[in-house]
Each structure stands twice: as structure tokens, then as C-alpha cells.
Write a protein that holds these residues in place. Structure first.
Motif, short mmCIF file in Angstrom:
data_model
loop_
_atom_site.label_atom_id
_atom_site.label_comp_id
_atom_site.label_asym_id
_atom_site.label_seq_id
_atom_site.Cartn_x
_atom_site.Cartn_y
_atom_site.Cartn_z
N ALA A 1 -5.72 8.54 -4.29
CA ALA A 1 -6.35 6.80 -4.17
C ALA A 1 -6.34 7.47 -6.21
N CYS A 2 -6.45 8.34 -6.99
CA CYS A 2 -6.44 7.95 -8.25
C CYS A 2 -5.76 8.26 -9.12
N MET B 1 0.45 -1.37 0.05
CA MET B 1 0.31 0.55 0.12
C MET B 1 0.80 1.02 -0.01
N THR C 1 -12.07 10.68 -7.52
CA THR C 1 -13.27 10.81 -7.48
C THR C 1 -14.48 10.89 -6.71
N SER D 1 -15.86 3.32 -4.41
CA SER D 1 -15.66 1.94 -5.06
C SER D 1 -14.54 1.01 -5.60
N ASP D 2 -14.25 0.38 -4.53
CA ASP D 2 -12.91 -1.14 -5.58
C ASP D 2 -13.81 -2.22 -6.49
N ARG E 1 -2.17 3.15 -3.36
CA ARG E 1 -3.27 2.19 -3.07
C ARG E 1 -4.22 2.97 -3.38
N GLY E 2 -5.77 2.68 -3.25
CA GLY E 2 -6.45 3.13 -3.84
C GLY E 2 -7.13 2.57 -5.85
N ALA E 3 -8.26 1.83 -5.59
CA ALA E 3 -8.53 1.45 -6.75
C ALA E 3 -8.26 1.87 -7.99
N ARG F 1 -3.19 -7.67 -4.84
CA ARG F 1 -4.30 -6.85 -4.13
C ARG F 1 -5.73 -7.51 -4.74
N CYS G 1 -12.77 6.48 3.99
CA CYS G 1 -10.79 5.98 3.34
C CYS G 1 -10.80 7.11 2.29
N ASN H 1 -16.26 -1.41 -0.91
CA ASN H 1 -15.77 -0.31 -0.36
C ASN H 1 -14.72 -0.73 0.26
N LYS H 2 -13.75 0.12 0.66
CA LYS H 2 -13.39 0.29 2.26
C LYS H 2 -14.43 -0.49 3.13
N GLN I 1 -6.71 5.69 6.49
CA GLN I 1 -6.78 5.68 5.15
C GLN I 1 -7.46 7.45 5.29
O1 MRU Z 1 -7.41 -0.40 1.15
P1 MRU Z 1 -7.44 0.55 -0.37
O2 MRU Z 1 -6.48 1.94 0.43
O3 MRU Z 1 -7.12 0.42 -1.45
O4 MRU Z 1 -9.23 1.04 -0.51
C1 MRU Z 1 -8.96 2.64 -0.94
C2 MRU Z 1 -10.58 2.70 -1.43
O5 MRU Z 1 -11.48 1.39 -0.96
C3 MRU Z 1 -10.96 2.89 -1.36
O6 MRU Z 1 -12.16 4.12 -1.44
C4 MRU Z 1 -11.94 2.87 -3.10
O7 MRU Z 1 -10.50 2.07 -3.77
C5 MRU Z 1 -11.97 4.29 -4.40
S1 MRU Z 1 -10.51 5.38 -4.42
C6 MRU Z 1 -11.57 6.41 -5.62
#
Ligand code: MRU
Length: 412
Positions: free
Chosen positions: A218-219, A94, A224, A291-292, A97-99, A138, A212, A302-303, A251
Motif C-alpha cells: 500500500a506504500c 486498484m 505503515t 489512514s486514507d 492501491r493504498g493511500a 479515487r 485492509c 480508512n477502509k 485486501q
Molecule cells: O481501497 P484501498 O485498498 O486503496 O484502501 C486502502 C486502505 O484503506 C489502507 O488502509 C490505507 O490506504 C492506508 S495504506 C498505508
């Protein structure tokens, strides 16, 4: 003074421009700022300087750079990734991290794999193995397999090794710029929800609860959940964000607070279990989460803890929106609970808390030494608890028909 940005998001200082170009850029910039409705000038800042969460080192194209998210907010450190194994470790631990970001990192991982010396005949095999390795880092966020497999598919048609390297780099850069564009569009659709609340409150502050970190960290850029928030601020709509700390690795406490603070957004950090209380007391107008993996029916992983916020929001009649790009949909599955693999991480993330003291990052145990702990990383919020999905194509219900109508080409 800066006059623009490089493709890595670094500011280009005006001294680096010839004066004609400089004046032209400044002119365009001034016009864009004056006509914000034509262009959303999101600029994600770290101490006043624009950064993205991942980029290619322009001086050494064998190096991919990322912000080390394990060290934030205590240290701002850039980490260099030079191999598939580096990318694998960065995702698993991590550092990134973040989708959407792990999808982008996966694409760069494939690019780095093309640079690794292999006999030409073995290259495709090496890329397939690298893709499998990256995907295994992951399991829950769909962006990772989706992006890695689509990059791989493009490359499998190419046999010339140099052409393969070039195509892999193009693909990774394209993945990044597409993600940025998607977030930009999400902002433009999502702001309408914030505007509605603001109108109902006669211009009073819109209180948004988030879980989270679904921001630019995360992007690749913008984020998002944060895209409509940043845009609302640009448009002069007062917003305040309740930030769930998001145990176990915090996070929210470490990243979302830092990110919002850098952008000058008002926020309040709250323990994970506070949201329900705030909702009961009318202190939350809107919940926005990331959302993941969202199924074609709208169920959303999601988290961990997101589901509980959705339950509390429903009980208090508060709109609960999931904010996601196209790359976080898994159109191949329907039932989120039955079909989503939920990541289980090491229990020491639960038994220990990491913080900053005496100039260094330290980890302390918060329970008996022999405590038994479990660490599920994500939960699934059923579509029925979701008011709507804010996507880069527009806003739709979390329901199969509406999702199919929004993304018809995915179902042909
Ligand atoms: O474990 P992580 O930190 O990767 O989890 C991230 C999340 O759950 C985010 O909310 C999700 O990836 C959306 S990011 C735009």
C-alpha cells in the motif's frame, strides 16, 4: 549472493560489483546487521527478492513498473505504465492501491505526462489536465491530490521541456524515497507501543489486529502498520497478526496475508466480523490500522469497517492506533464525517467474490442475480475512538492541539 540494492529495490548481485566495492558493501552490510539499533534493515521480500511496489524501468525510462495487486496472491505480475491514462486506470481499477502508493503513482503519472508530445506552449495546460485526471481516479485518500498538486507546483515554474521532464522524474523519485523514509521512522516510533505490550505480557506474543492492507504493497516500501511489526520481529519480539479479510475486495485476505507470509510474520486470517469476539476474549492486545485521510482534529477515514473495529476496541478497552505518514493528513479539514468524500465503488464488488480455481482467477456471484448492493469504500473513525496516531514525527493524541504541535509548520 547479493551485496546491495538498486534504487528500484532490485538486488545487486556481487558479480556485478568490482571486488573492492563488493567487499566494502558486504563489510558495511555486516556492520549494519550487527548494529540494528543504528539502522533498521527492512528488506521487503517476494520469494527472497527485494521489491518495491512501484519503480522506474532503468532500461527504458519511459516506463513505470508496478506490481499488479489485482492478481495477488494468485499471480505475481509486473505491469508496465506508459502514459497518464495507464496510471489513471491502474489507480481506478486498484492495480495499485493504498493511500501512499496512489500518491506515488500520481507523481509518476505527472512524469509520464511530461513525456507525452505536446507543443511547448501547451505543456503546462497538459500537465494541469493530467493532474486533474489523476486526482479524479479515487476521491478519498488525500495523498493523491496532495502529492500530485505539490509535484505540479514544482513543475509550473519550469518552461524548458527537457528540464521539465527531468524535474518531474526527480520529483517522482523523491516522493518515493520520502515515503520509504517516513515508513522507516513510523516503525521506529511504533515499535515502542509493541514493546510496551510485550513488557506487560512478560515477553508473551503480542496479538495485533489490522484491517485492509497498510503494508509495503500500500506504500512504496515497508508499509505503515507493518513497519513497527516488521521491526518488532527484527528485535525478537514475538508478534502475531489477526488479519481482517476486508470485504468486498479482500485486501486483507489477498494482500496482507501474502505480504506477512513473505516476511515470515505469523498471522491468522479472520472474517471481518470476528474482531469483536476476539477482543471480548482477550485475544487482541492492540489494533493498528492505516489512514486514507486524517483531519487536523484526528478524525480518520480508512477502509470500510475500520470504524466498527474502533467501537469494539473502545468497548473492550483495547488500544486502537492509526498509523500514518504526514502525507495522509488533510490539515485543511476538521470534521471527518462532514468533510471527507467517501468513495462509492461498483456494486459488483459486493455481489461477486473473486478467487482462484483451476489455475485461473474467477469471479462468482454470491447473491440473487437481481440483488441490490451498495459499496462504500471507506468509513470515518471519530478522533474520540482513537488512542493515538503513530506518525513519522512521533506518536500523538488524535486531537487538534497535539496534531498542531506535531506539525507546526503546516499551520503557519
Ligand atoms: O481501497 P484501498 O485498498 O486503496 O484502501 C486502502 C486502505 O484503506 C489502507 O488502509 C490505507 O490506504 C492506508 S495504506 C498505508
Amino acid at each position: 549472493m547479493w551485496a546491495g540494492f538498486t534504487s528500484q529495490g532490485k538486488p545487486i548481485h556481487s558479480s556485478e560489483f568490482d571486488s573492492g566495492m563488493n567487499n566494502m558493501c558486504l563489510f558495511i552490510f555486516v556492520i549494519l546487521r550487527q548494529h540494528r539499533s543504528l539502522y533498521v534493515d527492512f528488506i521487503m521480500l517476494v520469494d527472497g527478492e527485494h521489491y518495491q511496489s512501484i519503480w522506474l524501468d532503468e532500461t527504458d525510462k519511459r516506463v513505470v513498473k508496478v506490481i499488479d495487486q489485482q492478481k495477488l496472491p494468485f499471480f505475481f505480475e509486473i505491469k508496465e505504465l506508459r502514459s497518464v491514462n495507464d496510471v489513471f486506470a491502474a489507480i481506478k481499477e486498484m492495480v495499485v492501491r493504498g493511500a501512499p502508493l496512489i500518491g506515488a503513482a500520481g507523481a509518476f503519472g505527472i512524469y509520464l505526462a511530461t513525456l507525452e508530445d505536446k507543443p511547448a506552449v501547451d505543456t503546462h495546460k497538459h500537465l494541469r489536465q493530467s493532474a486533474d485526471l489523476l486526482i479524479s481516479s479515487r476521491p478519498t485518500a488525500v495523498n493523491l491530490p496532495l502529492v500530485v498538486n505539490s509535484v505540479l507546483e514544482r513543475l509550473m515554474k519550469i518552461t524548458n521541456v527537457n528540464a521539465l521532464k527531468e524535474a518531474a522524474l526527480d520529483a517522482a523519485l523523491e516522493v518515493c524515497s520520502n515515503e520509504v523514509e517516513r515508513c522507516r521512522k513510523i516503525g521506529e516510533y511504533g515499535i515502542e507501543i509493541i514493546k510496551d505490550v510485550s513488557r506487560r505480557k512478560n515477553g508473551g506474543t503480542v496479538n495485533i489486529l489490522t484491517h485492509c492492507n497498510a503494508g509495503w504493497l500500500a506504500c512504496v516500501d515497508i508499509g505503515t502498520v507493518t513497519a513497527p511489526i516488521y521491526l518488532a520481529r527484527e528485535k525478537g519480539i514475538p508478534v502475531h497478526v489477526w488479519v481482517d479479510e476486508t470485504r468486498p475486495v479482500n485486501q486483507g485476505a489477498r494482500l496482507t496475508t501474502w505480504e506477512l507470509g513473505q516476511q515470515g510474520i505469523k498471522y491468522t486470517l479472520i472474517p471481518d466480523n470476528t474482531g469483536g469476539h476476539l477482543m471480548q476474549h482477550g485475544m487482541v492486545d492492540l489494533v493498528l490500522t492505516g489512514s486514507d485521510r486524517t483531519t487536523r482534529k484526528g478524525d480518520t477515514a480508512n477502509k470500510i469497517g475500520t470504524y466498527l473495529k474502533a467501537l469494539a476496541a473502545r468497548d473492550n478497552d483495547i488500544p486502537f492506533y492509526v498509523v500514518l505518514p504526514e502525507t495522509s493528513f488533510d490539515f485543511s479539514i476538521s470534521e471527518g464525517l462532514a468533510e471527507t468524500e467517501i468513495e462509492e465503488r461498483e456494486p459488483d464488488e459486493v455481489t461477486h467474490v473473486t478467487g482462484f480455481e483451476g489455475g485461473e482467477i474467477r469471479s462468482v456471484r454470491i447473491c440473487p442475480e437481481d440483488a441490490c448492493a451498495a459499496n462504500w469504500g471507506f468509513d470515518v473513525t471519530p478522533a474520540g475512538l482513537i488512542t493515538g496516531l503513530i506518525t513519522d514525527r512521533g506518536i500523538c493524541k488524535a486531537a487538534e492541539n497535539d496534531i498542531v504541535n506535531m506539525f507546526p509548520e503546516k499551520f503557519r
